[in-house]
Design an enzyme around this catalytic site. Structure first.
Site, PDB file in Angstrom:
ATOM      1  N   GLU A 111      24.050  32.758  19.509  1.00  0.00           N
ATOM      2  CA  GLU A 111      24.294  32.354  18.114  1.00  0.00           C
ATOM      3  C   GLU A 111      24.981  33.436  17.283  1.00  0.00           C
ATOM      4  OE1 GLU A 111      20.898  30.472  16.291  1.00  0.00           O
ATOM      5  OE2 GLU A 111      20.395  29.361  18.106  1.00  0.00           O
ATOM      6  N   GLY A 112      25.899  34.176  17.899  1.00  0.00           N
ATOM      7  CA  GLY A 112      26.648  35.185  17.171  1.00  0.00           C
ATOM      8  C   GLY A 112      25.918  36.479  16.934  1.00  0.00           C
TER       9      GLY A 112
ATOM     10  N   THR B 286      33.135  23.164  18.510  1.00  0.00           N
ATOM     11  CA  THR B 286      34.048  23.979  19.306  1.00  0.00           C
ATOM     12  C   THR B 286      33.379  24.501  20.576  1.00  0.00           C
ATOM     13  OG1 THR B 286      33.425  26.048  18.214  1.00  0.00           O
ATOM     14  CG2 THR B 286      35.211  24.761  17.204  1.00  0.00           C
TER      15      THR B 286
ATOM     16  N   ASN C 264      26.586  22.666  13.114  1.00  0.00           N
ATOM     17  CA  ASN C 264      25.247  23.160  13.423  1.00  0.00           C
ATOM     18  C   ASN C 264      24.193  22.548  12.511  1.00  0.00           C
ATOM     19  OD1 ASN C 264      22.997  25.454  13.027  1.00  0.00           O
ATOM     20  ND2 ASN C 264      23.894  25.612  15.059  1.00  0.00           N
TER      21      ASN C 264
ATOM     22  N   TYR D 145      14.563  13.006  22.627  1.00  0.00           N
ATOM     23  CA  TYR D 145      15.308  13.209  21.387  1.00  0.00           C
ATOM     24  C   TYR D 145      14.722  12.279  20.332  1.00  0.00           C
ATOM     25  CZ  TYR D 145      19.635  14.115  18.680  1.00  0.00           C
ATOM     26  OH  TYR D 145      20.556  14.508  17.745  1.00  0.00           O
TER      27      TYR D 145
ATOM     28  N   ASP E   7      26.974  14.973  20.827  1.00  0.00           N
ATOM     29  CA  ASP E   7      27.139  14.071  19.680  1.00  0.00           C
ATOM     30  C   ASP E   7      28.145  14.619  18.677  1.00  0.00           C
ATOM     31  OD1 ASP E   7      25.243  12.467  20.812  1.00  0.00           O
ATOM     32  OD2 ASP E   7      23.660  12.892  19.369  1.00  0.00           O
TER      33      ASP E   7
ATOM     34  N   GLY F 268      27.790  39.438  19.261  1.00  0.00           N
ATOM     35  CA  GLY F 268      29.217  39.689  19.137  1.00  0.00           C
ATOM     36  C   GLY F 268      29.958  38.390  18.927  1.00  0.00           C
TER      37      GLY F 268
END
Length: 568
Positions: free
Chosen positions: A282-283, A224, A155, A488, A218, A286
């Protein structure tokens, strides 16, 4: 660059989970070097003033010299977690906790190299089953712990780091042991995959059965499936396969009150989409444990061809025309003139017949009236049956010619395909030599892309002047849609004694330009803490309040990765 396939990632002692090196991108023993690329050092000297021929001005510190805050994990919590996952799967050593503190942005790397660790996780826990995750969540609520899910650690928006003043015990929940493809529904093309599966391992399991997910960001080699879903990732072949939100058909997420189950159905009209709420969360809502994704048969034929355009404007128009046409390529990418020069500068020296061909091409283009300093390199990919690929190549070729471009064959495309995951190593190399480089990406409608692009350059150059440096901005278009595309941007400069302060000035200038020009704050990197200051501008103040209300309601105790996305 050495052979990445021959290298394995670092693992915690006794735990078969791969991690990147603690101080930079990728694995030990793999690094960018420029000695066999004669044009690279002169290019860097010209555009940012950094001299690569001298000794490195900064190197990774010795880990033993770092001052790592001690773990705050209390014995009762250690005992409870160990009871769930086994004593060997609760890890407290300093190296493991540092690996799980940051991601891999330039901000992260600079802080790591300078030993800046205001807060590190107090423990790293490795569950092996969804049941263990559920028990860990229950323990977190019982003891008021902070849980931060960790995938591959790639990240770059600050979505992994603990809040600096967090007084509670922080646990990094490493999902690396949940790494299997559990099932493939061959009639439906649906695969059930555990969230901790890293890209290469997941594709290896799918390929063995004749399938591919087709998702290649990339960060593919070190990220994951759960991380892709949590950050709303896009891959290089999103033109054909869609981004991760398109691929995710179902999922399972552990919460304090049980497991949220999103069944893998083609479509549904069941109120606000829970699936969409979870993708990109982003968590905060949960722990994602399992994802059902759309997969595809390995294509009969796959090619990436290279094209040249006389200008950036011509390249953009061609990509728009391709998006509007009957062609269905898997990749549509065009670099501006600065990134094109960078691409050529990172190539090995041409010799013999190759050198003659290149010189002949340059003479031909000059004769056509091209300004070679404005030339733009494009890669377009095709997948499917022989007939499908051939038909698409012909459709695209007509569009390219209509916009003044020309095809230059398979050779550059093969090289791009081989090296597409190597680019992040350049950031570490540049940092070693006193340079700072990072990226920002956005998406906007076709009508706004060129004005946005020009505003980014004007804003970034004002920022370079403000901090008194010679800087470079490069750009490419990727991820085309019917209504627009992703732009980008890579920016670089020779940093001084306060690199993070300088970086903040440039980063802010670019993100501000996105917003004022009608672009989004991020196309596929997520929000984390890096992009949260612009979120209200992106989704509106009432929209941000609605989002915050969802997070407050779903996580009243702020136990799930607090501070990310909304800053609270």
């Amino acid at each position: 660059m050495t052979d990445l396939k021959a290298k394995a990632g670092a693992t915690d002692a006794g735990i078969d989970v791969k991690h990147m090196k603690w101080w930079g991108w990728g694995v030990e023993g793999v690094a960018f070097h420029h000695e066999d690329k004669p044009a690279f050092a002169p290019f860097v000297k010209k555009v940012v003033g950094v001299d690569l021929h001298g000794d490195a001005v900064a190197v990774a510190p010795s880990f033993d010299d770092l001052d790592i805050p001690a773990s705050r994990l209390q014995a009762p919590v250690l005992a409870a977690l160990s009871m769930i996952v086994g004593e060997g799967h609760v890890v407290l050593d300093d190296m493991s906790r540092v690996v799980h503190t940051y991601g891999k942005s330039i901000r992260d790397l600079i802080r790591i190299r300078n030993g800046v660790f205001p807060r590190v996780p107090d423990a790293v826990v490795y569950p092996a089953t969804e049941s263990e995750v559920a028990k860990i969540v229950a323990t977190a609520l019982e003891h008021d712990l902070v849980l931060i899910p960790f995938g591959g650690g790639s990240n770059i928006v600050g979505a992994l780091e603990p809040q600096p003043h967090e007084e509670r015990t922080v646990v990094s929940l490493d999902m690396g042991r949940l790494d299997r493809v559990l099932d493939i529904d061959e009639d439906s093309g649906l695969a059930v995959i555990q969230a901790g599966a890293q890209g290469p391992d997941m594709e290896e399991q799918l390929n063995a059965k004749g399938w591919t997910m087709g998702h290649f960001p990339d960060s593919f080699t070190h990220s994951t499936l759960g991380g892709w879903v949590a950050t709303r990732s896009s891959g290089m072949q999103s033109d054909k396969f869609g981004d991760i939100a398109d691929m995710t058909r179902g999922l399972r997420m552990v919460r304090p009150d049980g497991v949220v189950v999103i069944r893998a159905v083609p479509s549904a009209s069941t109120g606000p989409s829970l699936r969409e709420m979870i993708i990109g969360s982003e968590g905060r809502l949960g722990i994602i444990t399992e994802v059902t994704v759309q997969v595809h048969r390995i294509p009969e034929k796959r090619e990436i061809l290279a094209y040249l355009f006389p200008s950036w404007e011509a390249g953009l128009k061609a990509m728009q025309a391709i998006a509007e046409s009957d062609a269905t390529p898997s990749v549509t990418r065009v670099s501006n003139e600065f990134e094109t020069e960078m691409s050529f500068a990172t190539s090995k020296e041409s010799k013999g017949a190759s050198a003659l061909v290149m010189k002949g091409l340059q003479r031909f283009l000059k004769a056509k009236g091209w300004n070679l300093e404005k030339m733009c390199l494009s890669f377009i990919g095709y997948e499917g049956t022989d007939e499908h690929v051939d038909r698409n190549e012909k459709l695209v070729s007509k569009i390219v010619k209509k916009h003044g471009g020309m095809g230059v064959g398979k050779g550059p495309g093969v090289l791009y395909d081989q090296k597409k995951f190597d680019t992040p190593y350049l950031r570490d190399f540049f940092l070693d030599h006193g340079g700072a480089a990072d990226v920002s990406e956005t998406a906007a409608p076709w009508s706004k892309l060129l004005p946005l692009y020009r505003e980014v350059y004007a804003s970034a150059n004002r920022a370079f002047d403000k901090i008194g440096v010679k800087g470079l901005v490069m750009a490419h278009l990727s991820h085309s849609y019917h209504s627009g595309a992703c732009l980008y941007f890579t920016f670089a400069f020779e940093h001084g004694e306060a690199p993070l302060e300088q970086y903040d000035v440039v980063k802010k200038a670019i993100q501000d330009a996105f917003i004022v020009s009608g672009g989004t704050v991020s196309h596929h990197h997520g929000v984390g803490v890096e992009h949260s200051p612009w979120l209200a501008d992106d989704v509106s103040v009432p929209g941000l309040a609605l989002m915050q209300g969802l997070l407050d309601s779903a996580d009243a105790g702020a136990n799930f990765n607090p501070g990310k996305i909304t800053g609270k």
